[in-house]
Design a protein around this motif. Structure first.
Motif, PDB file in Angstrom:
ATOM      1  N   HIS A 121      -6.055   8.117   7.098  1.00  0.00           N
ATOM      2  CA  HIS A 121      -6.615   6.928   7.748  1.00  0.00           C
ATOM      3  C   HIS A 121      -8.144   7.040   7.819  1.00  0.00           C
ATOM      4  N   ASP A 122      -8.630   8.215   8.190  1.00  0.00           N
ATOM      5  CA  ASP A 122     -10.079   8.424   8.268  1.00  0.00           C
ATOM      6  C   ASP A 122     -10.741   8.280   6.897  1.00  0.00           C
ATOM      7  N   LEU A 123     -10.036   8.701   5.855  1.00  0.00           N
ATOM      8  CA  LEU A 123     -10.584   8.644   4.497  1.00  0.00           C
ATOM      9  C   LEU A 123     -10.380   7.274   3.841  1.00  0.00           C
ATOM     10  N   GLY A 124      -9.633   6.400   4.506  1.00  0.00           N
ATOM     11  CA  GLY A 124      -9.424   5.057   3.978  1.00  0.00           C
ATOM     12  C   GLY A 124      -8.448   4.970   2.824  1.00  0.00           C
ATOM     13  N   PHE A 125      -7.519   5.907   2.718  1.00  0.00           N
ATOM     14  CA  PHE A 125      -6.530   5.870   1.639  1.00  0.00           C
ATOM     15  C   PHE A 125      -5.568   4.695   1.859  1.00  0.00           C
ATOM     16  N   ARG A 126      -5.311   3.935   0.807  1.00  0.00           N
ATOM     17  CA  ARG A 126      -4.434   2.772   0.889  1.00  0.00           C
ATOM     18  C   ARG A 126      -3.409   2.809  -0.247  1.00  0.00           C
ATOM     19  N   PHE A 127      -2.237   2.240   0.018  1.00  0.00           N
ATOM     20  CA  PHE A 127      -1.153   2.255  -0.950  1.00  0.00           C
ATOM     21  C   PHE A 127      -0.575   0.852  -1.126  1.00  0.00           C
ATOM     22  N   ASP A 128      -0.025   0.606  -2.326  1.00  0.00           N
ATOM     23  CA  ASP A 128       0.678  -0.654  -2.585  1.00  0.00           C
ATOM     24  C   ASP A 128       2.120  -0.575  -2.117  1.00  0.00           C
ATOM     25  N   CYS A 129       2.641   0.646  -2.023  1.00  0.00           N
ATOM     26  CA  CYS A 129       4.039   0.839  -1.642  1.00  0.00           C
ATOM     27  C   CYS A 129       4.185   2.127  -0.850  1.00  0.00           C
ATOM     28  N   ILE A 130       5.037   2.096   0.154  1.00  0.00           N
ATOM     29  CA  ILE A 130       5.472   3.296   0.866  1.00  0.00           C
ATOM     30  C   ILE A 130       6.977   3.386   0.702  1.00  0.00           C
TER      31      ILE A 130
ATOM     32  N   LEU B  36       1.621   5.123   9.503  1.00  0.00           N
ATOM     33  CA  LEU B  36       1.177   5.054   8.104  1.00  0.00           C
ATOM     34  C   LEU B  36       1.264   3.627   7.580  1.00  0.00           C
ATOM     35  N   ILE B  37       2.383   2.947   7.896  1.00  0.00           N
ATOM     36  CA  ILE B  37       2.557   1.557   7.469  1.00  0.00           C
ATOM     37  C   ILE B  37       1.490   0.662   8.099  1.00  0.00           C
ATOM     38  N   ASN B  38       1.282   0.802   9.390  1.00  0.00           N
ATOM     39  CA  ASN B  38       0.305  -0.038  10.097  1.00  0.00           C
ATOM     40  C   ASN B  38      -1.125   0.225   9.617  1.00  0.00           C
ATOM     41  N   ASN B  39      -1.401   1.434   9.167  1.00  0.00           N
ATOM     42  CA  ASN B  39      -2.745   1.780   8.690  1.00  0.00           C
ATOM     43  C   ASN B  39      -3.118   1.069   7.393  1.00  0.00           C
ATOM     44  N   GLN B  40      -2.117   0.540   6.673  1.00  0.00           N
ATOM     45  CA  GLN B  40      -2.411  -0.066   5.370  1.00  0.00           C
ATOM     46  C   GLN B  40      -3.169  -1.384   5.503  1.00  0.00           C
ATOM     47  N   ASP B  41      -2.949  -2.100   6.593  1.00  0.00           N
ATOM     48  CA  ASP B  41      -3.719  -3.312   6.876  1.00  0.00           C
ATOM     49  C   ASP B  41      -3.694  -4.294   5.700  1.00  0.00           C
ATOM     50  N   THR B  42      -2.499  -4.593   5.179  1.00  0.00           N
ATOM     51  CA  THR B  42      -2.348  -5.536   4.078  1.00  0.00           C
ATOM     52  C   THR B  42      -1.020  -6.250   4.190  1.00  0.00           C
ATOM     53  N   ASP B  43      -0.991  -7.517   3.782  1.00  0.00           N
ATOM     54  CA  ASP B  43       0.255  -8.289   3.793  1.00  0.00           C
ATOM     55  C   ASP B  43       1.084  -8.030   2.544  1.00  0.00           C
ATOM     56  N   ASN B  44       0.507  -7.357   1.555  1.00  0.00           N
ATOM     57  CA  ASN B  44       1.183  -7.160   0.269  1.00  0.00           C
ATOM     58  C   ASN B  44       1.857  -5.795   0.144  1.00  0.00           C
TER      59      ASN B  44
ATOM     60  N   MET C 292      -3.692   0.150 -11.661  1.00  0.00           N
ATOM     61  CA  MET C 292      -2.572   1.064 -11.429  1.00  0.00           C
ATOM     62  C   MET C 292      -2.111   0.966  -9.979  1.00  0.00           C
ATOM     63  N   LYS C 293      -0.817   0.735  -9.786  1.00  0.00           N
ATOM     64  CA  LYS C 293      -0.255   0.667  -8.441  1.00  0.00           C
ATOM     65  C   LYS C 293      -0.215   2.057  -7.815  1.00  0.00           C
ATOM     66  N   LYS C 294      -0.395   2.104  -6.501  1.00  0.00           N
ATOM     67  CA  LYS C 294      -0.372   3.370  -5.771  1.00  0.00           C
ATOM     68  C   LYS C 294       0.806   3.392  -4.800  1.00  0.00           C
ATOM     69  N   ILE C 295       1.535   4.500  -4.804  1.00  0.00           N
ATOM     70  CA  ILE C 295       2.698   4.644  -3.931  1.00  0.00           C
ATOM     71  C   ILE C 295       2.593   5.933  -3.140  1.00  0.00           C
ATOM     72  N   CYS C 296       3.041   5.895  -1.905  1.00  0.00           N
ATOM     73  CA  CYS C 296       3.193   7.103  -1.102  1.00  0.00           C
ATOM     74  C   CYS C 296       4.684   7.354  -0.906  1.00  0.00           C
ATOM     75  N   CYS C 297       5.169   8.473  -1.401  1.00  0.00           N
ATOM     76  CA  CYS C 297       6.575   8.847  -1.261  1.00  0.00           C
ATOM     77  C   CYS C 297       6.729   9.775  -0.060  1.00  0.00           C
ATOM     78  N   VAL C 298       7.503   9.340   0.922  1.00  0.00           N
ATOM     79  CA  VAL C 298       7.751  10.125   2.125  1.00  0.00           C
ATOM     80  C   VAL C 298       9.172  10.663   2.021  1.00  0.00           C
ATOM     81  N   ASN C 299       9.301  11.941   1.713  1.00  0.00           N
ATOM     82  CA  ASN C 299      10.625  12.501   1.427  1.00  0.00           C
ATOM     83  C   ASN C 299      10.515  14.023   1.503  1.00  0.00           C
ATOM     84  N   ASP C 300      11.649  14.700   1.377  1.00  0.00           N
ATOM     85  CA  ASP C 300      11.608  16.164   1.416  1.00  0.00           C
ATOM     86  C   ASP C 300      11.247  16.735   0.047  1.00  0.00           C
TER      87      ASP C 300
END
Length: 272
Positions: free
Chosen positions: A66-75, A92-100, A1-9
């Motif tokens: 970041h401390d908890l190591g949460f990672r997303f496939d999409c922001i 948040l983007i830099n914390n993902q540490d992935t090229d994908n 399952m892909k994981k996304i973080c939605c940054v919005n109001d």
């Protein structure tokens, strides 16, 4: 399952922003986390509203994630209220540490040739900065004009002008571009550029002269979920356009348009 973080109001009343995107993305099989940029009393179309800036909450949340190591496939980002929020999203983007990682930016600022209620030149500057991080940038025509300082007063563009607008938007730093609510040689269309194929595209549509808040968020949610599920940008854009068209037609007789559309009903009916 892909994981996304939605940054919005997050609105209190009205199916827009996170209130619209979370149920759609979830129904598409995407695991959704949310980072509210503001709490909004109701959709801005009512003319009277209150906005609570959640910048401090965002900053603390990103550090905790970041401390908890949460990672997303999409922001995926939408409405922003301050330059500091851009810095938080960058972290948040830099914390993902992935090229994908897929970064999708919807530079929500205005429509129909003007900025939304409460939007200023400062919001335009914020969105220009954020746009440089986009793998997919999704402005409408008005927002593309504000981002590039071009074609403000134009009702329609030539094909050459449309191609130049796409190129100017790409020069902000994003990779792929989808510009909605455009007119080229008198034809209503969505125009774009897919960097994976290095080609422009244009998809025509029939204009339905009615406005519902949240249709842009529905468009973005369908497009993003399709791309995350392996569809091409062209096919995802076409599907998002058709979905919004069907929903608008189905709600033409709805009197209380400022509330948006009943998204949950369309999900239960298998239309979203």
């Amino acid at each position: 399952m892909k994981k996304i973080c939605c940054v919005n109001d997050m609105p209190g009343v009205g199916k827009i922003a996170l209130s619209a995107m979370i149920p759609i993305l979830s129904a598409k099989g995407i695991d959704v986390a949310s980072l509210p940029t503001a709490l909004v009393s109701n959709t801005l179309d009512f003319g009277k509203f209150d906005i609570l800036d959640t910048t401090d909450y965002m900053e603390k949340t990103v550090d905790i994630w970041h401390d908890l190591g949460f990672r997303f496939d999409c922001i995926s980002t939408g409405f922003m209220v301050s330059p500091k929020q851009i810095n938080i999203v960058e972290r948040l983007i830099n914390n993902q540490d992935t090229d994908n990682l897929l970064v999708v930016v919807d530079p929500i600022m205005g429509d129909e040739g003007k900025l939304y209620n409460g939007m200023t030149d400062n919001n335009v500057a914020i969105m220009r900065k954020l746009s440089s991080h986009a793998d997919i940038l999704i402005p409408n025509f008005t927002e593309a004009c504000f981002l590039t300082n071009r074609f403000y007063s134009r009702d329609t563009l030539s094909q050459d002008e449309a191609d130049k607008l796409i190129e100017r938007v790409r020069q902000l730093g994003g990779k792929s571009v989808v510009i909605t609510s455009t007119s080229v040689n008198g034809e209503n269309c969505v125009i774009g550029y897919d960097h994976t194929k290095d080609e422009n595209f244009k998809i025509g549509f029939e204009l339905i002269d009615v406005r519902f808040p949240g249709t842009g968020d529905i468009f973005s949610a369908v497009l993003v979920s399709d791309v995350l599920n392996g569809e091409s940008l062209y096919d995802a854009t076409k599907h998002a356009m058709e979905t919004v068209r069907i929903i608008i037609i189905d709600n033409l007789d709805k009197k209380e348009k400022f509330f948006g559309v009943d998204i949950e009903r369309y999900i239960s009916e298998g239309k979203l």
